[in-house]
Design a protein around this motif. Sequence first.
Motif, PDB file in Angstrom:
ATOM      1  N   ARG A   6       0.880  -1.180   0.000  1.00 42.16           N
ATOM      2  CA  ARG A   6       0.000   0.000   0.000  1.00 42.16           C
ATOM      3  C   ARG A   6       0.912   1.223   0.000  1.00 42.16           C
ATOM      4  NH1 ARG A   6      -2.779  -0.773   5.395  1.00 42.16           N
ATOM      5  NH2 ARG A   6      -0.778  -1.809   5.794  1.00 42.16           N
ATOM      6  N   VAL A   7       0.711   2.114  -0.975  1.00 42.01           N
ATOM      7  CA  VAL A   7       1.653   3.218  -1.141  1.00 42.01           C
ATOM      8  C   VAL A   7       0.926   4.548  -1.283  1.00 42.01           C
ATOM      9  CG1 VAL A   7       3.320   1.693  -2.293  1.00 42.01           C
ATOM     10  CG2 VAL A   7       1.753   3.078  -3.672  1.00 42.01           C
ATOM     11  N   ALA A   8       1.663   5.605  -0.974  1.00 42.26           N
ATOM     12  CA  ALA A   8       1.238   6.976  -1.248  1.00 42.26           C
ATOM     13  C   ALA A   8       2.508   7.800  -1.420  1.00 42.26           C
ATOM     14  CB  ALA A   8       0.381   7.537  -0.117  1.00 42.26           C
ATOM     15  N   GLU A   9       2.381   8.935  -2.076  1.00 40.23           N
ATOM     16  CA  GLU A   9       3.547   9.794  -2.274  1.00 40.23           C
ATOM     17  C   GLU A   9       3.160  11.243  -2.036  1.00 40.23           C
ATOM     18  OE1 GLU A   9       6.666   9.003  -5.232  1.00 40.23           O
ATOM     19  OE2 GLU A   9       6.030  10.867  -6.228  1.00 40.23           O
ATOM     20  N   ALA A  10       4.024  11.961  -1.322  1.00 41.82           N
ATOM     21  CA  ALA A  10       3.880  13.407  -1.151  1.00 41.82           C
ATOM     22  C   ALA A  10       4.863  14.097  -2.077  1.00 41.82           C
ATOM     23  CB  ALA A  10       4.146  13.806   0.292  1.00 41.82           C
ATOM     24  N   ARG A  11       4.399  15.104  -2.795  1.00 40.70           N
ATOM     25  CA  ARG A  11       5.273  15.858  -3.692  1.00 40.70           C
ATOM     26  C   ARG A  11       5.303  17.312  -3.241  1.00 40.70           C
ATOM     27  NH1 ARG A  11       2.836  12.977  -9.110  1.00 40.70           N
ATOM     28  NH2 ARG A  11       3.783  10.948  -8.714  1.00 40.70           N
ATOM     29  N   ALA A  12       6.484  17.880  -3.224  1.00 40.73           N
ATOM     30  CA  ALA A  12       6.636  19.226  -2.688  1.00 40.73           C
ATOM     31  C   ALA A  12       7.496  20.087  -3.592  1.00 40.73           C
ATOM     32  CB  ALA A  12       7.249  19.178  -1.291  1.00 40.73           C
ATOM     33  N   ALA A  13       7.274  21.378  -3.484  1.00 33.81           N
ATOM     34  CA  ALA A  13       8.111  22.364  -4.141  1.00 33.81           C
ATOM     35  C   ALA A  13       9.406  22.525  -3.343  1.00 33.81           C
ATOM     36  CB  ALA A  13       7.347  23.685  -4.234  1.00 33.81           C
ATOM     37  N   ASP A  14      10.205  23.528  -3.685  1.00 33.36           N
ATOM     38  CA  ASP A  14      11.463  23.769  -2.977  1.00 33.36           C
ATOM     39  C   ASP A  14      11.199  23.995  -1.489  1.00 33.36           C
ATOM     40  OD1 ASP A  14      13.145  23.655  -5.245  1.00 33.36           O
ATOM     41  OD2 ASP A  14      12.602  25.709  -5.777  1.00 33.36           O
ATOM     42  N   PHE A  15      12.005  23.350  -0.665  1.00 33.14           N
ATOM     43  CA  PHE A  15      11.831  23.468   0.775  1.00 33.14           C
ATOM     44  C   PHE A  15      12.264  24.844   1.274  1.00 33.14           C
ATOM     45  CE2 PHE A  15      12.830  18.667   0.949  1.00 33.14           C
ATOM     46  CZ  PHE A  15      11.507  18.362   0.697  1.00 33.14           C
ATOM     47  N   VAL A  16      11.581  25.302   2.321  1.00 38.34           N
ATOM     48  CA  VAL A  16      11.936  26.552   2.962  1.00 38.34           C
ATOM     49  C   VAL A  16      11.635  26.403   4.451  1.00 38.34           C
ATOM     50  CG1 VAL A  16       9.669  27.627   2.643  1.00 38.34           C
ATOM     51  CG2 VAL A  16      11.703  29.070   2.794  1.00 38.34           C
ATOM     52  N   GLY A  17      12.330  27.197   5.260  1.00 34.11           N
ATOM     53  CA  GLY A  17      12.099  27.154   6.702  1.00 34.11           C
ATOM     54  C   GLY A  17      13.400  26.984   7.455  1.00 34.11           C
ATOM     55  N   PRO A  18      13.399  27.279   8.741  1.00 32.61           N
ATOM     56  CA  PRO A  18      14.630  27.179   9.526  1.00 32.61           C
ATOM     57  C   PRO A  18      15.141  25.761   9.680  1.00 32.61           C
ATOM     58  CG  PRO A  18      12.741  27.611  10.949  1.00 32.61           C
ATOM     59  CD  PRO A  18      12.260  27.765   9.540  1.00 32.61           C
ATOM     60  N   ALA A  77      -5.598   8.157   1.439  1.00 32.86           N
ATOM     61  CA  ALA A  77      -4.410   8.643   0.745  1.00 32.86           C
ATOM     62  C   ALA A  77      -3.797   7.616  -0.180  1.00 32.86           C
ATOM     63  CB  ALA A  77      -3.368   9.077   1.779  1.00 32.86           C
ATOM     64  N   LEU A  78      -4.128   6.350   0.001  1.00 26.30           N
ATOM     65  CA  LEU A  78      -3.384   5.276  -0.650  1.00 26.30           C
ATOM     66  C   LEU A  78      -3.641   5.178  -2.148  1.00 26.30           C
ATOM     67  CD1 LEU A  78      -3.782   2.545   2.112  1.00 26.30           C
ATOM     68  CD2 LEU A  78      -1.948   4.232   1.803  1.00 26.30           C
ATOM     69  N   GLY A  79      -2.592   4.802  -2.860  1.00 31.98           N
ATOM     70  CA  GLY A  79      -2.698   4.541  -4.286  1.00 31.98           C
ATOM     71  C   GLY A  79      -2.564   5.763  -5.171  1.00 31.98           C
ATOM     72  N   ARG A  80      -2.136   6.891  -4.598  1.00 33.16           N
ATOM     73  CA  ARG A  80      -1.983   8.081  -5.427  1.00 33.16           C
ATOM     74  C   ARG A  80      -0.981   9.045  -4.797  1.00 33.16           C
ATOM     75  NH1 ARG A  80      -6.633  12.417  -5.647  1.00 33.16           N
ATOM     76  NH2 ARG A  80      -4.746  13.611  -6.138  1.00 33.16           N
ATOM     77  N   ALA A  81      -0.677  10.097  -5.548  1.00 31.31           N
ATOM     78  CA  ALA A  81       0.232  11.136  -5.062  1.00 31.31           C
ATOM     79  C   ALA A  81      -0.561  12.350  -4.615  1.00 31.31           C
ATOM     80  CB  ALA A  81       1.212  11.527  -6.166  1.00 31.31           C
ATOM     81  N   TRP A  82       0.045  13.105  -3.691  1.00 33.09           N
ATOM     82  CA  TRP A  82      -0.573  14.308  -3.145  1.00 33.09           C
ATOM     83  C   TRP A  82       0.473  15.413  -3.075  1.00 33.09           C
ATOM     84  CZ3 TRP A  82      -5.769  13.847  -1.920  1.00 33.09           C
ATOM     85  CH2 TRP A  82      -6.267  12.529  -1.844  1.00 33.09           C
ATOM     86  N   HIS A  83       0.041  16.649  -3.318  1.00 31.58           N
ATOM     87  CA  HIS A  83       0.959  17.768  -3.222  1.00 31.58           C
ATOM     88  C   HIS A  83       0.872  18.418  -1.851  1.00 31.58           C
ATOM     89  CE1 HIS A  83       1.670  18.729  -7.775  1.00 31.58           C
ATOM     90  NE2 HIS A  83       1.915  17.465  -7.463  1.00 31.58           N
ATOM     91  N   VAL A  84       2.019  18.781  -1.315  1.00 34.33           N
ATOM     92  CA  VAL A  84       2.062  19.514  -0.053  1.00 34.33           C
ATOM     93  C   VAL A  84       1.456  20.898  -0.286  1.00 34.33           C
ATOM     94  CG1 VAL A  84       3.577  20.527   1.696  1.00 34.33           C
ATOM     95  CG2 VAL A  84       4.101  18.268   0.731  1.00 34.33           C
ATOM     96  N   PRO A  85       0.506  21.321   0.543  1.00 38.02           N
ATOM     97  CA  PRO A  85      -0.084  22.659   0.361  1.00 38.02           C
ATOM     98  C   PRO A  85       0.961  23.762   0.499  1.00 38.02           C
ATOM     99  CG  PRO A  85      -1.449  21.316   1.812  1.00 38.02           C
ATOM    100  CD  PRO A  85      -0.160  20.565   1.624  1.00 38.02           C
TER     101      PRO A  85
END
Length: 309
Positions: free
Chosen positions: A146-158, A211-219
Amino acid sequence: MGLHVIVGKGPVGTTTAEELVGRGHTVRVLSRSGGTSSDSVEHRSVDAADAGALTRAAAGADVLYNAVNPAYHRWPTDWPPVAAALLTAAERTGAVLVTMGNLYGYGRPTGPMTPDTPLAATDVKGRVRNRMWADALAAHAAGRVRVAEARAADFVGPQVPAGQSHLTRQLPALRAGGRAWVVGDPDVRRSWAYLPDVAATLATLGTDERALGRAWHVPTTAPRSQREALADLAEAMGAPAVRVSGIPWPVLRAVGLAVPMMREVVAIRHQWDREYVSDGSATTAAFGLAATPWEDVVGATAAALREPA
């Protein structure tokens, strides 16, 4: 509450561990070098490409998180065995596998990228990530994992080390009011993913069957160009206004002859010369996750960067 095993102890792995502990889970972090365990997080030394070792270290896990970060120029050689080992460990343990992904797989964007945007990358790094996701989806469809993936833009933060952040590596220029030299067009709008929002997304994907079976973007918040983001950061630091210029691409190509990482940056020029915007609205709609306000992101980052009094 259950056992959550994170593979990788970089900024993503460390911040996700903190998020999971805050949610009351038992957390184990696996990395090649190991670490010092605490009352809240156990560390173990494990080679992420060793499926047997991963399986033993993840025994009893409810969720397995892929927060591995191979050297930028070694993705074609280092990612395939690690991705295969993680799939094997997830299958043998029955743990959900949640992978930290990125936007490389979409290739040259023609508008805001969503999880439904075609994976059309032609560059090497984008194809590597797409192959990983295709293999994971095939295993999911076959009922093996069972899988899911989070996709994100460039990271920022301390939480992001200065050398790994496109914004905070400009710290000397910010403090001196000098000129910041950035990759690409400084006025192209980009999305920025605050690392605690990344961690919250990963933790949610690992604990929600929807969430399973697909990718999701970090808000993310509204996109900001590098020039705008650096101006915001300078203001929050109480520093002089910073001048921002793009490093000419011929210069970067010349540097790339000797520096493998820079050669890889040149290969994805499209990420820097046109709008690179991530749409995480589906994640917000499904799970109620919202991006941290930009002013809070800038404030937290500036507070960590201010020189001691």
